[in-house]
Design a protein around this motif. Structure first.
Motif, mmCIF file in Angstrom:
data_model
loop_
_atom_site.group_PDB
_atom_site.id
_atom_site.type_symbol
_atom_site.label_atom_id
_atom_site.label_comp_id
_atom_site.label_asym_id
_atom_site.label_seq_id
_atom_site.Cartn_x
_atom_site.Cartn_y
_atom_site.Cartn_z
ATOM 1 N N VAL A 326 59.745 51.923 51.955
ATOM 2 C CA VAL A 326 59.063 51.882 51.235
ATOM 3 C C VAL A 326 59.485 50.859 50.350
ATOM 4 C CG1 VAL A 326 58.782 53.176 49.090
ATOM 5 C CG2 VAL A 326 58.825 54.679 51.718
ATOM 6 N N ASP A 327 58.908 50.428 49.529
ATOM 7 C CA ASP A 327 59.067 48.885 48.577
ATOM 8 C C ASP A 327 59.663 49.585 47.209
ATOM 9 O OD1 ASP A 327 58.700 46.938 50.258
ATOM 10 O OD2 ASP A 327 57.297 46.590 49.831
ATOM 11 N N CYS A 328 60.224 49.150 46.966
ATOM 12 C CA CYS A 328 60.490 49.731 45.383
ATOM 13 C C CYS A 328 60.764 48.572 44.314
ATOM 14 C CB CYS A 328 61.680 50.329 45.205
ATOM 15 S SG CYS A 328 61.736 51.891 45.418
ATOM 16 N N TYR A 329 60.691 48.752 42.695
ATOM 17 C CA TYR A 329 60.400 47.396 42.348
ATOM 18 C C TYR A 329 61.239 47.339 40.878
ATOM 19 C CZ TYR A 329 56.802 47.235 44.707
ATOM 20 O OH TYR A 329 55.623 47.140 46.108
ATOM 21 N N GLU A 330 61.991 46.090 40.672
ATOM 22 C CA GLU A 330 63.261 46.063 39.607
ATOM 23 C C GLU A 330 62.160 45.312 38.517
ATOM 24 O OE1 GLU A 330 67.124 46.457 39.849
ATOM 25 O OE2 GLU A 330 67.404 45.856 41.737
ATOM 26 N N THR A 331 61.963 45.802 36.958
ATOM 27 C CA THR A 331 61.827 44.401 36.513
ATOM 28 C C THR A 331 63.562 43.294 35.711
ATOM 29 O OG1 THR A 331 61.899 46.221 34.276
ATOM 30 C CG2 THR A 331 60.137 45.634 35.331
ATOM 31 N N ASP A 332 64.194 43.976 36.086
ATOM 32 C CA ASP A 332 65.004 43.102 35.151
ATOM 33 C C ASP A 332 66.232 43.186 36.590
ATOM 34 O OD1 ASP A 332 64.671 43.370 32.617
ATOM 35 O OD2 ASP A 332 64.545 45.549 32.400
ATOM 36 N N ASP A 333 66.645 41.564 37.135
ATOM 37 C CA ASP A 333 66.532 42.147 38.542
ATOM 38 C C ASP A 333 67.908 40.767 38.171
ATOM 39 O OD1 ASP A 333 67.222 42.724 40.607
ATOM 40 O OD2 ASP A 333 65.569 42.350 41.826
ATOM 41 N N LEU A 334 69.268 40.709 39.347
ATOM 42 C CA LEU A 334 69.966 39.695 39.379
ATOM 43 C C LEU A 334 69.680 39.273 40.851
ATOM 44 C CD1 LEU A 334 71.065 37.145 37.915
ATOM 45 C CD2 LEU A 334 73.306 38.446 38.104
ATOM 46 N N VAL A 335 69.561 38.506 41.315
ATOM 47 C CA VAL A 335 69.723 38.279 42.546
ATOM 48 C C VAL A 335 70.395 36.842 43.172
ATOM 49 C CG1 VAL A 335 68.725 37.868 45.479
ATOM 50 C CG2 VAL A 335 67.967 39.787 43.312
ATOM 51 N N GLU A 336 71.890 36.949 44.061
ATOM 52 C CA GLU A 336 72.133 35.939 45.221
ATOM 53 C C GLU A 336 71.701 35.590 45.964
ATOM 54 O OE1 GLU A 336 76.797 34.663 45.881
ATOM 55 O OE2 GLU A 336 76.324 37.013 46.149
ATOM 56 N N PHE A 337 71.387 34.219 46.416
ATOM 57 C CA PHE A 337 71.620 33.458 47.770
ATOM 58 C C PHE A 337 72.346 32.738 48.129
ATOM 59 C CE2 PHE A 337 67.394 34.483 44.838
ATOM 60 C CZ PHE A 337 66.969 34.716 45.587
ATOM 61 N N THR A 338 72.302 32.932 49.239
ATOM 62 C CA THR A 338 73.160 31.991 50.109
ATOM 63 C C THR A 338 72.764 30.495 50.840
ATOM 64 O OG1 THR A 338 73.718 33.364 52.260
ATOM 65 C CG2 THR A 338 74.708 33.861 50.280
ATOM 66 N N GLY A 339 73.999 30.022 51.453
ATOM 67 C CA GLY A 339 73.744 28.865 52.055
ATOM 68 C C GLY A 339 73.123 29.116 53.859
ATOM 69 N N GLU A 340 72.825 30.614 54.214
ATOM 70 C CA GLU A 340 72.635 30.423 55.403
ATOM 71 C C GLU A 340 71.000 30.785 55.315
ATOM 72 O OE1 GLU A 340 76.882 30.221 55.253
ATOM 73 O OE2 GLU A 340 75.556 31.412 53.841
ATOM 74 N N LEU A 341 71.018 31.128 53.630
ATOM 75 C CA LEU A 341 68.908 32.003 53.702
ATOM 76 C C LEU A 341 68.332 31.242 54.804
ATOM 77 C CD1 LEU A 341 67.223 33.864 52.356
ATOM 78 C CD2 LEU A 341 66.885 31.460 51.213
ATOM 79 N N GLY A 342 68.345 29.995 54.382
ATOM 80 C CA GLY A 342 67.221 29.167 55.964
ATOM 81 C C GLY A 342 65.907 29.027 55.074
ATOM 82 N N ALA A 343 65.482 29.120 54.259
ATOM 83 C CA ALA A 343 64.156 29.557 53.690
ATOM 84 C C ALA A 343 64.095 28.752 52.482
ATOM 85 C CB ALA A 343 63.162 31.268 53.499
ATOM 86 N N ALA A 344 62.537 29.033 51.956
ATOM 87 C CA ALA A 344 62.345 28.673 50.617
ATOM 88 C C ALA A 344 62.753 29.164 49.060
ATOM 89 C CB ALA A 344 61.125 28.121 49.860
ATOM 90 N N LEU A 345 63.218 29.306 48.588
ATOM 91 C CA LEU A 345 63.341 30.149 46.930
ATOM 92 C C LEU A 345 62.466 30.685 46.678
ATOM 93 C CD1 LEU A 345 66.551 28.275 45.854
ATOM 94 C CD2 LEU A 345 66.931 30.355 46.639
ATOM 95 N N PRO A 346 62.536 32.104 46.098
ATOM 96 C CA PRO A 346 61.578 32.763 45.813
ATOM 97 C C PRO A 346 61.000 31.875 44.020
ATOM 98 C CG PRO A 346 62.792 34.444 46.575
ATOM 99 C CD PRO A 346 63.345 32.624 46.619
ATOM 100 N N THR A 347 59.548 31.801 44.328
ATOM 101 C CA THR A 347 59.132 31.272 42.746
ATOM 102 C C THR A 347 59.287 32.231 42.000
ATOM 103 O OG1 THR A 347 57.508 30.724 43.614
ATOM 104 C CG2 THR A 347 58.820 29.186 43.904
ATOM 105 N N GLY A 348 58.321 32.155 40.784
ATOM 106 C CA GLY A 348 57.897 32.450 39.368
ATOM 107 C C GLY A 348 59.149 32.809 38.779
ATOM 108 N N ALA A 349 58.346 33.776 38.157
ATOM 109 C CA ALA A 349 59.082 33.904 36.721
ATOM 110 C C ALA A 349 61.182 34.280 36.056
ATOM 111 C CB ALA A 349 58.322 35.042 35.271
#
Length: 544
Positions: A326-349
């Motif tokens: 199931v997907d849940c959602y947050e309107t106030d969200d802080l996310v960390e991305f590491t060098g191992e991601l290997g994909a484009a970073l998400p875009t948006g506001a």
């Protein structure tokens, strides 16, 4: 109108049918007993022979992949006569997802009313009571009733009957009764690997083997690494609508680095000191970003801000409780991305901050691009975006602290080199006892029988990990969905089987089409996906 006499009916139910509760939980036969001269994994002697167990008769064939690593092929069978049938379902609105769903286990009143309607059309039918499995946090006894029509030799014949019944205004599905927990499994094809860290001189690790957003089959990773044994690992994101495909939807730690956060308190396999020590427990995780005296909780690592696959995050809606798939959602969200991601970073506001290896802010700007080599990225939306804009100014230092803890004891799991954590759900065995916290880990909901009934309570392909009292790691796969005739395990049967192997701790890993085991780089399981072995997220690798 099509003929109503679809197949042979074992009983005919009417609106006045008397319902008898059956207490069976899908476990059969006497207590486990070994044939003369045979033993089980965890014992010192060779693991071979025949065993009559609570689940059926087991035939074992065992080889040694390396000193301290034994691999067994197990065939479990019972004298049973399953068949295809048509199951009536009640259209409902899922309390968990809020979406339309179909429930196959329902109340006596619904079954009585529906049985009366079916009988008026001339259908032969039967009513089957369904018992709760042996979960530690759900009701016991009667779960509800299942209404079925006919016995058919093929799925196609059952589908023809289901279509005719549906044309009369009923909701139907076709099912193989060999998947029911209330009847013995006809055949199970099982593979068991036991790793004794006191003897084995190689290593064991959970790995994504490259970019986190990259999906690979367990056998391909095993072939690349030269592994002795490999299995699939934890839950991961498949569709782009649920996050970044390939990334884990639960806790993931590889060689001491936290790469994804836990979905609430959920079961995990902890591999320490490169495979010298193993444990299974419900774990939680937390990450906090700090600039001077100002702190903000990081709710995600390597996921799309605002979208939380499998839920279980503070501040998320519609629930903060773990909910499988199931997907849940947050309107106030802080996310960390590491060098191992290997994909484009998400875009948006929102706001994006790039940190160097020491945490110094290199840039502040719009979301997007990629993680620069050697750096870390923070993305914030809502109030998290505001916090970054005010606190994470260029030249300042952002300190990011992560921790993983045992949910029951609060004990910290050190994130050191040689430590891997692979997470799924639910816990199966703890302290040598069956302890399936299915509701707490969000794989079932006692208030919503449409949610995950087939996922948890019916037989499916499964991957399982456990630890015995000697500290040996036990990895198990069971084929399902009738691949090579194998029907799979329920969650309760997983626990029973693992305890029969001597496991004192065990958890359910990702299963279904993800279930796979490779030995010497060669796939030994029979995948249930029509396309063959499924590319997955992380894997467990036993390396020489």
């Amino acid at each position: 109108m099509a003929s109503k006499q679809h197949g042979r009916a074992r009983s005919i139910a009417t609106a006045t049918a008397a319902f008898t509760v059956l207490a069976s939980l899908g476990l059969y036969g006497s207590a486990p007993a070994l044939a003369a001269g045979s033993t089980r994994p965890g014992a010192a002697a060779v693991r071979t022979g025949v065993a009559d167990t609570a689940l059926g008769q087991e035939h074992w064939s065992t080889t040694t992949a390396a000193p301290g690593v034994q691999v067994s092929t197990v065939t479990l069978s019972n004298a049973a006569s399953p068949f295809w049938t048509v199951t009536l379902e009640q259209p409902v609105t899922s309390k968990v997802t809020g979406s339309a769903a179909d429930a196959e286990v329902e109340s006596g009143s619904w079954v009585t009313a529906t049985a009366s309607r079916l009988a008026s059309y001339g259908y032969e039918l039967r009513v089957e009571p369904v018992a709760w499995p042996a979960y530690s946090d759900t009701p016991h006894g009667l779960m509800g009733y299942r209404l079925r029509v006919g016995e058919f030799p093929t799925q196609a014949a059952a589908a023809t009957a289901a279509a005719a019944i549906a044309a009369d205004g009923f909701t139907t599905t076709t099912e193989w009764t060999g998947y029911d927990a209330s009847t013995p499994a006809t055949l199970e094809n099982i593979h068991v690997a036991v790793i004794d860290p006191k003897v084995f001189t190689g290593t064991v690790e959970g790995t994504h083997d490259g970019a986190l957003a990259q999906r690979q089959t367990p056998s391909a990773v095993a072939d690349q690494l030269g592994s002795l044994v490999a299995t699939n690992g934890g839950f991961f994101v498949i569709g782009s609508g649920d996050g970044i495909p390939g990334t884990q939807s639960g806790l993931g730690v590889y060689n001491g680095k936290l790469e994804s956060l836990a979905s609430g308190a959920r079961a995990a396999l902890v591999i320490q000191d490169n495979g010298r020590k193993f444990q299974v427990a419900d774990l939680t995780s937390s990450v906090v970003a700090q600039v001077g005296g100002s702190r903000y909780a990081v709710h995600g690592v390597n996921r799309v801000p605002g979208t939380v696959r499998d839920c279980g995050t503070a501040g998320a809606t519609p629930t903060t409780h773990p909910e499988q798939d199931v997907d849940c959602y947050e309107t106030d969200d802080l996310v960390e991305f590491t060098g191992e991601l290997g994909a484009a970073l998400p875009t948006g506001a929102g706001t994006q901050v790039v940190l160097d290896h020491s945490g110094r802010v290199l840039s502040v700007g719009a979301r997007g691009g990629s993680v620069p080599t050697g750096d870390t990225v923070l993305q914030g939306i809502g109030t998290a975006s505001t916090w970054l804009g005010r606190q994470a100014l260029v030249g300042r230092t952002v300190k990011v602290d992560a921790s993983v803890r045992n949910a029951a004891t609060g004990a910290s799991i050190p994130l050191t080199a040689g430590t891997s954590i692979v997470s799924a759900a639910p816990l199966l065995v703890q302290n040598g006892r069956t302890d399936i916290d299915a509701a707490a880990e969000g794989v079932v909901d006692p208030q919503d029988l449409s949610f995950n009934y087939q996922w948890a309570d019916a037989r499916q392909p499964r991957t399982i990990a456990g630890v015995d009292k000697h500290g040996d790691l036990i990895l198990v796969t069971v084929d399902g969905r009738l691949t090579a005739g194998s029907e799979g395990f329920t969650l309760a049967e997983e626990a029973t089987f693992m305890r029969s192997l001597g496991a004192v701790q065990a958890l359910n890993l990702d299963g279904g089409g993800s279930t796979a085991m490779a030995v010497g780089g060669n796939l030994v399981t029979n995948p249930s996906d029509a396309t063959g072995e499924r590319p997955v997220g992380d894997t467990i690798q036993v390396l020489p």
